[in-house]
Write a protein that holds these residues in place. Structure first.
Motif, PDB file in Angstrom:
ATOM      1  N   MET A  15      35.463  51.720  49.730  1.00  0.00           N
ATOM      2  CA  MET A  15      36.362  52.835  50.006  1.00  0.00           C
ATOM      3  C   MET A  15      37.455  52.418  50.984  1.00  0.00           C
ATOM      4  SD  MET A  15      37.027  55.982  49.240  1.00  0.00           S
ATOM      5  CE  MET A  15      35.545  56.693  48.536  1.00  0.00           C
ATOM      6  N   ALA A  16      37.095  51.663  52.033  1.00  0.00           N
ATOM      7  CA  ALA A  16      38.088  51.182  53.004  1.00  0.00           C
ATOM      8  C   ALA A  16      39.094  50.260  52.323  1.00  0.00           C
ATOM      9  CB  ALA A  16      37.385  50.450  54.147  1.00  0.00           C
ATOM     10  N   ALA A  17      38.615  49.402  51.439  1.00  0.00           N
ATOM     11  CA  ALA A  17      39.498  48.470  50.748  1.00  0.00           C
ATOM     12  C   ALA A  17      40.539  49.208  49.919  1.00  0.00           C
ATOM     13  CB  ALA A  17      38.673  47.540  49.857  1.00  0.00           C
ATOM     14  N   GLY A  18      40.108  50.260  49.245  1.00  0.00           N
ATOM     15  CA  GLY A  18      41.045  51.030  48.439  1.00  0.00           C
ATOM     16  C   GLY A  18      42.132  51.672  49.268  1.00  0.00           C
ATOM     17  N   GLU A  19      41.771  52.204  50.421  1.00  0.00           N
ATOM     18  CA  GLU A  19      42.772  52.842  51.293  1.00  0.00           C
ATOM     19  C   GLU A  19      43.763  51.821  51.834  1.00  0.00           C
ATOM     20  OE1 GLU A  19      43.146  56.087  51.642  1.00  0.00           O
ATOM     21  OE2 GLU A  19      41.475  56.319  50.247  1.00  0.00           O
ATOM     22  N   LEU A  20      43.272  50.659  52.205  1.00  0.00           N
ATOM     23  CA  LEU A  20      44.154  49.600  52.709  1.00  0.00           C
ATOM     24  C   LEU A  20      45.120  49.136  51.618  1.00  0.00           C
ATOM     25  CD1 LEU A  20      41.393  47.659  54.620  1.00  0.00           C
ATOM     26  CD2 LEU A  20      43.462  48.551  55.715  1.00  0.00           C
ATOM     27  N   ALA A  21      44.613  48.994  50.400  1.00  0.00           N
ATOM     28  CA  ALA A  21      45.468  48.531  49.306  1.00  0.00           C
ATOM     29  C   ALA A  21      46.525  49.572  48.943  1.00  0.00           C
ATOM     30  CB  ALA A  21      44.616  48.201  48.086  1.00  0.00           C
ATOM     31  N   ARG A  22      46.145  50.839  48.954  1.00  0.00           N
ATOM     32  CA  ARG A  22      47.118  51.894  48.634  1.00  0.00           C
ATOM     33  C   ARG A  22      48.219  51.986  49.683  1.00  0.00           C
ATOM     34  NH1 ARG A  22      42.197  54.293  47.362  1.00  0.00           N
ATOM     35  NH2 ARG A  22      41.885  54.544  45.094  1.00  0.00           N
ATOM     36  N   ALA A  23      47.916  51.501  50.882  1.00  0.00           N
ATOM     37  CA  ALA A  23      48.923  51.484  51.946  1.00  0.00           C
ATOM     38  C   ALA A  23      49.874  50.296  51.813  1.00  0.00           C
ATOM     39  CB  ALA A  23      48.238  51.463  53.314  1.00  0.00           C
ATOM     40  N   GLY A  24      49.674  49.492  50.769  1.00  0.00           N
ATOM     41  CA  GLY A  24      50.576  48.379  50.510  1.00  0.00           C
ATOM     42  C   GLY A  24      50.138  47.056  51.102  1.00  0.00           C
ATOM     43  N   LEU A  25      48.912  46.974  51.607  1.00  0.00           N
ATOM     44  CA  LEU A  25      48.419  45.736  52.210  1.00  0.00           C
ATOM     45  C   LEU A  25      47.686  44.897  51.171  1.00  0.00           C
ATOM     46  CD1 LEU A  25      46.962  47.183  55.549  1.00  0.00           C
ATOM     47  CD2 LEU A  25      49.248  46.267  55.142  1.00  0.00           C
ATOM     48  N   SER A  26      47.756  43.588  51.308  1.00  0.00           N
ATOM     49  CA  SER A  26      46.923  42.706  50.494  1.00  0.00           C
ATOM     50  C   SER A  26      45.543  42.663  51.135  1.00  0.00           C
ATOM     51  CB  SER A  26      47.530  41.302  50.421  1.00  0.00           C
ATOM     52  OG  SER A  26      47.658  40.735  51.715  1.00  0.00           O
ATOM     53  N   VAL A  27      44.494  42.800  50.306  1.00  0.00           N
ATOM     54  CA  VAL A  27      43.141  43.031  50.825  1.00  0.00           C
ATOM     55  C   VAL A  27      42.160  42.042  50.209  1.00  0.00           C
ATOM     56  CG1 VAL A  27      41.285  44.725  51.107  1.00  0.00           C
ATOM     57  CG2 VAL A  27      43.674  45.490  51.015  1.00  0.00           C
ATOM     58  N   THR A  28      41.304  41.475  51.070  1.00  0.00           N
ATOM     59  CA  THR A  28      40.167  40.672  50.622  1.00  0.00           C
ATOM     60  C   THR A  28      38.882  41.352  51.075  1.00  0.00           C
ATOM     61  OG1 THR A  28      41.355  38.564  50.662  1.00  0.00           O
ATOM     62  CG2 THR A  28      38.965  38.465  50.854  1.00  0.00           C
ATOM     63  N   VAL A  29      37.927  41.475  50.159  1.00  0.00           N
ATOM     64  CA  VAL A  29      36.598  41.991  50.492  1.00  0.00           C
ATOM     65  C   VAL A  29      35.617  40.826  50.435  1.00  0.00           C
ATOM     66  CG1 VAL A  29      34.751  43.566  49.854  1.00  0.00           C
ATOM     67  CG2 VAL A  29      37.129  44.261  49.541  1.00  0.00           C
ATOM     68  N   ALA A  30      34.929  40.582  51.526  1.00  0.00           N
ATOM     69  CA  ALA A  30      33.952  39.493  51.609  1.00  0.00           C
ATOM     70  C   ALA A  30      32.545  40.073  51.560  1.00  0.00           C
ATOM     71  CB  ALA A  30      34.149  38.705  52.899  1.00  0.00           C
ATOM     72  N   GLU A  31      31.765  39.635  50.598  1.00  0.00           N
ATOM     73  CA  GLU A  31      30.407  40.138  50.392  1.00  0.00           C
ATOM     74  C   GLU A  31      29.416  38.976  50.421  1.00  0.00           C
ATOM     75  OE1 GLU A  31      26.927  41.689  49.705  1.00  0.00           O
ATOM     76  OE2 GLU A  31      28.661  42.983  50.083  1.00  0.00           O
ATOM     77  N   ALA A  32      28.352  39.117  51.221  1.00  0.00           N
ATOM     78  CA  ALA A  32      27.391  38.030  51.377  1.00  0.00           C
ATOM     79  C   ALA A  32      26.544  37.801  50.126  1.00  0.00           C
ATOM     80  CB  ALA A  32      26.478  38.318  52.567  1.00  0.00           C
ATOM     81  N   LYS A  33      26.297  38.839  49.351  1.00  0.00           N
ATOM     82  CA  LYS A  33      25.445  38.731  48.169  1.00  0.00           C
ATOM     83  C   LYS A  33      26.251  38.270  46.951  1.00  0.00           C
ATOM     84  CE  LYS A  33      21.472  39.833  49.898  1.00  0.00           C
ATOM     85  NZ  LYS A  33      20.353  38.875  49.846  1.00  0.00           N
ATOM     86  N   PRO A  34      25.564  37.884  45.867  1.00  0.00           N
ATOM     87  CA  PRO A  34      26.276  37.399  44.676  1.00  0.00           C
ATOM     88  C   PRO A  34      27.071  38.472  43.929  1.00  0.00           C
ATOM     89  CG  PRO A  34      24.019  36.590  44.711  1.00  0.00           C
ATOM     90  CD  PRO A  34      24.119  37.629  45.767  1.00  0.00           C
ATOM     91  N   SER A  35      26.801  39.751  44.225  1.00  0.00           N
ATOM     92  CA  SER A  35      27.509  40.835  43.554  1.00  0.00           C
ATOM     93  C   SER A  35      27.628  42.014  44.518  1.00  0.00           C
ATOM     94  CB  SER A  35      26.779  41.245  42.270  1.00  0.00           C
ATOM     95  OG  SER A  35      25.458  41.643  42.574  1.00  0.00           O
TER      96      SER A  35
END
Length: 383
Positions: A15-35
């Motif tokens: 949800m945070a990633a979506g808000e950041l992207a809609r604000a025009g920012l380039s976004v990376t989500v880092a996840e420790a698990k394989p999915s």
């Protein structure tokens, strides 16, 4: 390089990633698990309970001591907004008789696929098997990677179901004073059953009033080999965890007088179990509970049927809990969920020190805090 980094790909992080992207920012989500969103998918296997359709103040009260802090976040993204959000992802929802809201698909995977596609269309980059090491460093399949984002949102989860990603390891990056100790929430409780209860393992106990301290809820729970669990138990689990005794009203729709009047029809040589079945329509599992917890049986059993104490040996281990209480204290954060001692670092979701029962409250709280943190993180960059 990205403008914004989100650590953790559960509901709050996405949800945070979506808000950041809609604000025009380039976004990376880092996840420790394989999915991504493994705990979210697990929750959806039995019917994904998205939220609870009820008056806002009633909904808010389910968040207990954190309700005041969470009010602005849930005011902006509460039950109505969750329904609109799910339907915006192509998932029709329905409201059950209890007020619980589910997608018609009754599982999480279609919603998650649509959500990830939407984030991909917004340009969000998802990196899996990236374990946060603290600061801007990640242990990845390609080796140690260091990022330099303008803003970071932490969505690392609590400390239950560690195999799905919520292992609480992130707490090592914070001062002890900023952390409330983790405790199990929405968990089962251990009961050392007598042998006669074995035939009832797996059976639901329906239409009971569960009481623990000042908390009471009408619902149901399940008799398991290890004790008691299920929605009714989870709803009173916080009070039980803090030491309140568990008391059951096995006949919440009958008054004491009505029960006594019905039992007065009992014949002299008629067994109690037969009378409970015949005059009170008490099913076998409730009768078994009476024999388990009401012995020695008093002459007047009516008060015990309305307030039967359930002896237990405490909660199941924290890693078996659906969620956890404790985590990053709100006084370590400002009103936008930014860490007071780390400008540009925000936090959200279950890693924060709040708890809520299952039934839609927990997931809505994660979505609302993720959205709030993402929006405030975007504003912080724009300033």
């Amino acid at each position: 390089m990205s403008d914004a980094l989100v650590i953790g790909a559960g509901p709050a992080g996405l949800m945070a990633a979506g808000e950041l992207a809609r604000a025009g920012l380039s976004v990376t989500v880092a996840e420790a698990k394989p999915s991504p969103a493994r705990k979210f998918l697990m929750a959806g296997k039995s019917g994904l309970n998205l939220t609870k359709d009820e008056p806002f103040e009633t909904f808010l009260n389910a968040f207990g001591s954190a309700a005041h802090t969470l009010r602005p976040m849930l005011s902006e993204f509460g039950p109505d907004e969750v329904k609109d959000w799910a339907e915006g992802l192509g998932q029709e929802v329905f409201t059950g008789s209890s007020g619980r809201v589910f997608p018609k698909a009754m599982k999480a995977s279609p919603l998650l696929r649509s959500w990830l596609n939407q984030l991909g269309d917004l340009g969000v980059a998802l990196r899996t098997r990236w374990r946060w090491m603290g600061g801007d460093d990640f242990d990845t399949p390609e080796g140690i990677v260091t990022l330099a984002p303008k803003v970071t949102v932490l969505a690392c989860g609590g400390s239950s179901w560690s195999r799905l990603g919520s292992d609480g390891a992130w707490t090592g990056q914070f001062e002890t004073d900023d952390l409330a100790p983790f405790k199990p929430a929405n968990m089962g409780f251990v009961v050392g059953w007598s042998d006669h209860m074995a035939r009832h393992f797996g059976s639901p106990v329906k239409n009971v009033l569960l009481k623990a301290g000042d908390t009471q809820v009408k619902g149901e729970f399940v008799i398991s080999t290890r004790g008691v669990e299920g929605g009714g138990i989870y709803a009173v689990s916080a009070a039980l965890r803090e030491g309140a005794p568990l008391v059951l009203d096995l006949l919440p729709d009958l008054s004491v007088g009505q029960i006594r009047d019905r039992l007065a029809k009992r014949r002299v040589k008629e067994s109690l179990s037969n009378a409970l079945r015949k005059y009170l329509r008490l099913d076998p599992v409730k009768q078994a509970l009476v024999m388990e917890f009401a012995r020695p049986l008093p002459d007047d059993i009516t008060p015990l049927l309305k307030a039967m104490p359930v002896r237990h040996q405490g909660p199941r281990p924290i890693d078996e809990a659906i969620s956890t209480a404790g985590g990053l204290r709100f006084n370590a954060l400002d009103e936008g969920l930014m860490l007071r001692d780390r400008p540009g670092w925000f936090a959200c979701g279950e890693m924060l020190d709040w708890e809520a029962p299952t039934g839609g409250y927990l997931l809505t709280g994660c979505l609302a805090t993720g959205r709030w943190a993402g929006r405030h993180a975007a504003r912080w960059v724009q300033k």
